[in-house]
Scaffold this motif. Structure first.
Motif, PDB file in Angstrom:
ATOM      1  N   MET A   1      -6.152 -75.655 -52.624  1.00  0.00           N
ATOM      2  CA  MET A   1      -5.755 -75.921 -51.169  1.00  0.00           C
ATOM      3  C   MET A   1      -6.966 -76.427 -50.467  1.00  0.00           C
ATOM      4  SD  MET A   1      -4.060 -72.854 -48.990  1.00  0.00           S
ATOM      5  CE  MET A   1      -3.821 -72.981 -47.191  1.00  0.00           C
ATOM      6  N   PRO A   2      -6.973 -77.723 -49.904  1.00  0.00           N
ATOM      7  CA  PRO A   2      -8.158 -78.610 -49.334  1.00  0.00           C
ATOM      8  C   PRO A   2      -8.495 -77.647 -48.201  1.00  0.00           C
ATOM      9  CG  PRO A   2      -6.145 -79.918 -49.753  1.00  0.00           C
ATOM     10  CD  PRO A   2      -5.785 -78.578 -50.259  1.00  0.00           C
ATOM     11  N   GLY A   3      -9.902 -77.443 -48.141  1.00  0.00           N
ATOM     12  CA  GLY A   3     -10.342 -76.656 -46.947  1.00  0.00           C
ATOM     13  C   GLY A   3     -10.322 -75.235 -47.028  1.00  0.00           C
ATOM     14  N   MET A   4      -9.717 -74.477 -48.070  1.00  0.00           N
ATOM     15  CA  MET A   4      -9.675 -73.127 -48.243  1.00  0.00           C
ATOM     16  C   MET A   4     -11.040 -72.778 -48.557  1.00  0.00           C
ATOM     17  SD  MET A   4      -7.451 -70.806 -50.447  1.00  0.00           S
ATOM     18  CE  MET A   4      -7.920 -71.728 -51.931  1.00  0.00           C
ATOM     19  N   PRO A   5     -11.781 -71.884 -47.821  1.00  0.00           N
ATOM     20  CA  PRO A   5     -13.007 -71.297 -48.082  1.00  0.00           C
ATOM     21  C   PRO A   5     -12.741 -70.339 -49.345  1.00  0.00           C
ATOM     22  CG  PRO A   5     -12.527 -70.977 -45.809  1.00  0.00           C
ATOM     23  CD  PRO A   5     -11.498 -71.327 -46.296  1.00  0.00           C
ATOM     24  N   ILE A   6     -13.368 -70.573 -50.302  1.00  0.00           N
ATOM     25  CA  ILE A   6     -14.042 -69.599 -51.594  1.00  0.00           C
ATOM     26  C   ILE A   6     -15.154 -69.084 -51.570  1.00  0.00           C
ATOM     27  CG2 ILE A   6     -13.515 -69.410 -53.924  1.00  0.00           C
ATOM     28  CD1 ILE A   6     -11.161 -71.332 -53.913  1.00  0.00           C
ATOM     29  N   ARG A   7     -15.324 -67.869 -51.688  1.00  0.00           N
ATOM     30  CA  ARG A   7     -16.946 -67.547 -51.862  1.00  0.00           C
ATOM     31  C   ARG A   7     -16.987 -66.364 -52.727  1.00  0.00           C
ATOM     32  NH1 ARG A   7     -16.809 -62.857 -48.661  1.00  0.00           N
ATOM     33  NH2 ARG A   7     -15.433 -62.771 -47.255  1.00  0.00           N
ATOM     34  N   HIS A   8     -18.275 -65.926 -52.812  1.00  0.00           N
ATOM     35  CA  HIS A   8     -18.575 -64.688 -53.551  1.00  0.00           C
ATOM     36  C   HIS A   8     -18.064 -63.401 -52.774  1.00  0.00           C
ATOM     37  CE1 HIS A   8     -20.255 -65.925 -57.408  1.00  0.00           C
ATOM     38  NE2 HIS A   8     -20.628 -67.052 -56.800  1.00  0.00           N
ATOM     39  N   ALA A   9     -17.300 -62.523 -53.303  1.00  0.00           N
ATOM     40  CA  ALA A   9     -17.143 -61.393 -52.598  1.00  0.00           C
ATOM     41  C   ALA A   9     -18.355 -60.462 -52.187  1.00  0.00           C
ATOM     42  CB  ALA A   9     -16.283 -60.444 -53.304  1.00  0.00           C
ATOM     43  N   LEU A  10     -18.203 -59.863 -51.195  1.00  0.00           N
ATOM     44  CA  LEU A  10     -19.432 -59.145 -50.498  1.00  0.00           C
ATOM     45  C   LEU A  10     -18.920 -57.561 -50.459  1.00  0.00           C
ATOM     46  CD1 LEU A  10     -20.275 -61.168 -47.622  1.00  0.00           C
ATOM     47  CD2 LEU A  10     -21.610 -60.934 -49.723  1.00  0.00           C
ATOM     48  N   PRO A  11     -19.748 -56.468 -50.886  1.00  0.00           N
ATOM     49  CA  PRO A  11     -19.354 -55.237 -50.656  1.00  0.00           C
ATOM     50  C   PRO A  11     -18.531 -54.972 -49.401  1.00  0.00           C
ATOM     51  CG  PRO A  11     -21.534 -55.250 -51.405  1.00  0.00           C
ATOM     52  CD  PRO A  11     -21.388 -56.643 -50.952  1.00  0.00           C
ATOM     53  N   SER A  12     -18.667 -55.685 -48.264  1.00  0.00           N
ATOM     54  CA  SER A  12     -18.174 -55.427 -47.154  1.00  0.00           C
ATOM     55  C   SER A  12     -16.540 -56.056 -47.154  1.00  0.00           C
ATOM     56  CB  SER A  12     -18.662 -56.162 -45.874  1.00  0.00           C
ATOM     57  OG  SER A  12     -18.845 -57.725 -46.295  1.00  0.00           O
ATOM     58  N   ASP A  13     -16.306 -56.567 -48.385  1.00  0.00           N
ATOM     59  CA  ASP A  13     -14.789 -57.130 -48.696  1.00  0.00           C
ATOM     60  C   ASP A  13     -14.051 -56.204 -49.269  1.00  0.00           C
ATOM     61  OD1 ASP A  13     -15.257 -59.821 -47.502  1.00  0.00           O
ATOM     62  OD2 ASP A  13     -16.252 -60.332 -49.415  1.00  0.00           O
ATOM     63  N   ALA A  14     -14.578 -55.023 -49.718  1.00  0.00           N
ATOM     64  CA  ALA A  14     -13.986 -53.989 -50.631  1.00  0.00           C
ATOM     65  C   ALA A  14     -12.587 -53.667 -49.981  1.00  0.00           C
ATOM     66  CB  ALA A  14     -14.829 -52.989 -50.774  1.00  0.00           C
ATOM     67  N   ALA A  15     -12.406 -53.388 -48.862  1.00  0.00           N
ATOM     68  CA  ALA A  15     -11.085 -52.607 -48.149  1.00  0.00           C
ATOM     69  C   ALA A  15     -10.315 -54.028 -48.038  1.00  0.00           C
ATOM     70  CB  ALA A  15     -11.404 -52.257 -46.873  1.00  0.00           C
ATOM     71  N   ALA A  16     -10.700 -55.076 -47.729  1.00  0.00           N
ATOM     72  CA  ALA A  16      -9.590 -56.370 -47.847  1.00  0.00           C
ATOM     73  C   ALA A  16      -9.080 -56.575 -49.285  1.00  0.00           C
ATOM     74  CB  ALA A  16     -10.391 -57.403 -47.198  1.00  0.00           C
ATOM     75  N   ILE A  17     -10.082 -56.605 -50.154  1.00  0.00           N
ATOM     76  CA  ILE A  17      -9.599 -56.788 -51.661  1.00  0.00           C
ATOM     77  C   ILE A  17      -8.869 -55.883 -52.027  1.00  0.00           C
ATOM     78  CG2 ILE A  17     -10.259 -56.666 -54.083  1.00  0.00           C
ATOM     79  CD1 ILE A  17     -13.146 -57.992 -52.783  1.00  0.00           C
ATOM     80  N   ALA A  18      -9.063 -54.481 -51.843  1.00  0.00           N
ATOM     81  CA  ALA A  18      -8.015 -53.341 -51.953  1.00  0.00           C
ATOM     82  C   ALA A  18      -6.795 -53.646 -51.417  1.00  0.00           C
ATOM     83  CB  ALA A  18      -8.794 -52.077 -51.778  1.00  0.00           C
ATOM     84  N   ALA A  19      -6.529 -54.000 -50.114  1.00  0.00           N
ATOM     85  CA  ALA A  19      -5.360 -54.216 -49.507  1.00  0.00           C
ATOM     86  C   ALA A  19      -4.595 -55.111 -50.149  1.00  0.00           C
ATOM     87  CB  ALA A  19      -5.557 -54.418 -48.014  1.00  0.00           C
ATOM     88  N   VAL A  20      -4.983 -56.331 -50.488  1.00  0.00           N
ATOM     89  CA  VAL A  20      -4.600 -57.318 -51.198  1.00  0.00           C
ATOM     90  C   VAL A  20      -3.982 -56.845 -52.633  1.00  0.00           C
ATOM     91  CG1 VAL A  20      -4.826 -59.679 -52.186  1.00  0.00           C
ATOM     92  CG2 VAL A  20      -5.717 -59.253 -49.903  1.00  0.00           C
ATOM     93  N   HIS A  21      -4.829 -56.123 -53.363  1.00  0.00           N
ATOM     94  CA  HIS A  21      -4.595 -55.740 -54.579  1.00  0.00           C
ATOM     95  C   HIS A  21      -3.168 -54.790 -54.570  1.00  0.00           C
ATOM     96  CE1 HIS A  21      -6.573 -54.006 -58.500  1.00  0.00           C
ATOM     97  NE2 HIS A  21      -5.622 -54.761 -58.756  1.00  0.00           N
ATOM     98  N   VAL A  22      -3.417 -53.839 -53.760  1.00  0.00           N
ATOM     99  CA  VAL A  22      -2.028 -52.940 -53.580  1.00  0.00           C
ATOM    100  C   VAL A  22      -0.775 -53.800 -53.129  1.00  0.00           C
ATOM    101  CG1 VAL A  22      -1.150 -51.069 -52.126  1.00  0.00           C
ATOM    102  CG2 VAL A  22      -3.452 -50.885 -52.982  1.00  0.00           C
ATOM    103  N   ARG A  23      -0.955 -54.325 -52.148  1.00  0.00           N
ATOM    104  CA  ARG A  23       0.213 -55.259 -51.634  1.00  0.00           C
ATOM    105  C   ARG A  23       0.862 -56.154 -52.640  1.00  0.00           C
ATOM    106  NH1 ARG A  23      -1.463 -58.135 -47.207  1.00  0.00           N
ATOM    107  NH2 ARG A  23       0.547 -58.884 -46.865  1.00  0.00           N
ATOM    108  N   SER A  24      -0.145 -56.787 -53.350  1.00  0.00           N
ATOM    109  CA  SER A  24       0.365 -57.835 -54.550  1.00  0.00           C
ATOM    110  C   SER A  24       0.785 -57.060 -55.563  1.00  0.00           C
ATOM    111  CB  SER A  24      -0.889 -58.522 -55.155  1.00  0.00           C
ATOM    112  OG  SER A  24      -0.504 -59.400 -56.020  1.00  0.00           O
TER     113      SER A  24
END
Length: 177
Positions: free
Chosen positions: A1-24
């Motif tokens: 997807m052009p222009g979509m930011p992809i970056r290394h995850a940070l510890p502060s991303d844990a809750a957002a990653i968990a939410a995506v993980h569960v919803r997926s």
């Protein structure tokens, strides 16, 4: 997807990653796993586990795709590590793609393809020559996704119990050298 930011995850991303993980999981595995099991998945519990992974120097490499709708929001994530059993090898030849999940509203927008390509590039840059992953045999959507990206089943299969149900998983491989 052009222009979509992809970056290394940070510890502060844990809750957002968990939410995506569960919803997926709740959306993708609705026909594979029992509804009570999926409904009981707890993002807060998963956030603790993700925070531990993201702060462990020996933990997996985790990349996130930031959301298009909200700056800094996580739409999807991917994780990889040395193939289990090869962690001590110097260097390990095979990477294991251990997770690739997108929020259901991000499906079909190219987020998964972009993350998978970024993960394969990072694996290659790390020195891995091959990658593998496990996918539920009955998850036709995921199998088609990986096959379209050049991954193929190698004939290995295991039966794992998840949510009280036994499911067959197939191993897929990709040469990345």
């Amino acid at each position: 997807m052009p222009g979509m930011p992809i970056r290394h995850a940070l510890p502060s991303d844990a809750a957002a990653i968990a939410a995506v993980h569960v919803r997926s999981w709740q959306a993708a595995y609705r026909d594979l796993l029992p509804a009570p099991y999926l409904d009981a998945l707890d993002p807060a519990e998963r956030a603790v586990a993700w925070r531990e992974r993201l702060t462990d120097p020996a933990g997996p490499v985790v990349l996130v795709a930031e959301g298009a709708a909200e700056a800094g929001a996580v739409d999807a994530f991917v994780a990889f590590r040395a193939w289990r059993g090869e962690e001590a090898a110097e260097p390990s030849a095979t990477a294991e793609l251990s997770a690739l999940y997108a929020a259901p509203e991000a499906w079909g927008r190219g987020v998964g393809r972009a993350l998978l390509a970024a993960a394969v590039a990072a694996m290659r840059a790390t020195g891995f020559r091959e990658a593998g992953l496990w996918v539920f045999e009955d998850n036709a959507r995921a199998r088609a996704f990986y096959q379209a990206a050049g991954w193929s089943p190698d004939g290995e299969a295991v039966v794992e119990e998840t949510g009280g149900r036994e499911l067959r998983e197939l191993r897929y491989r990709l040469s990345i050298s």
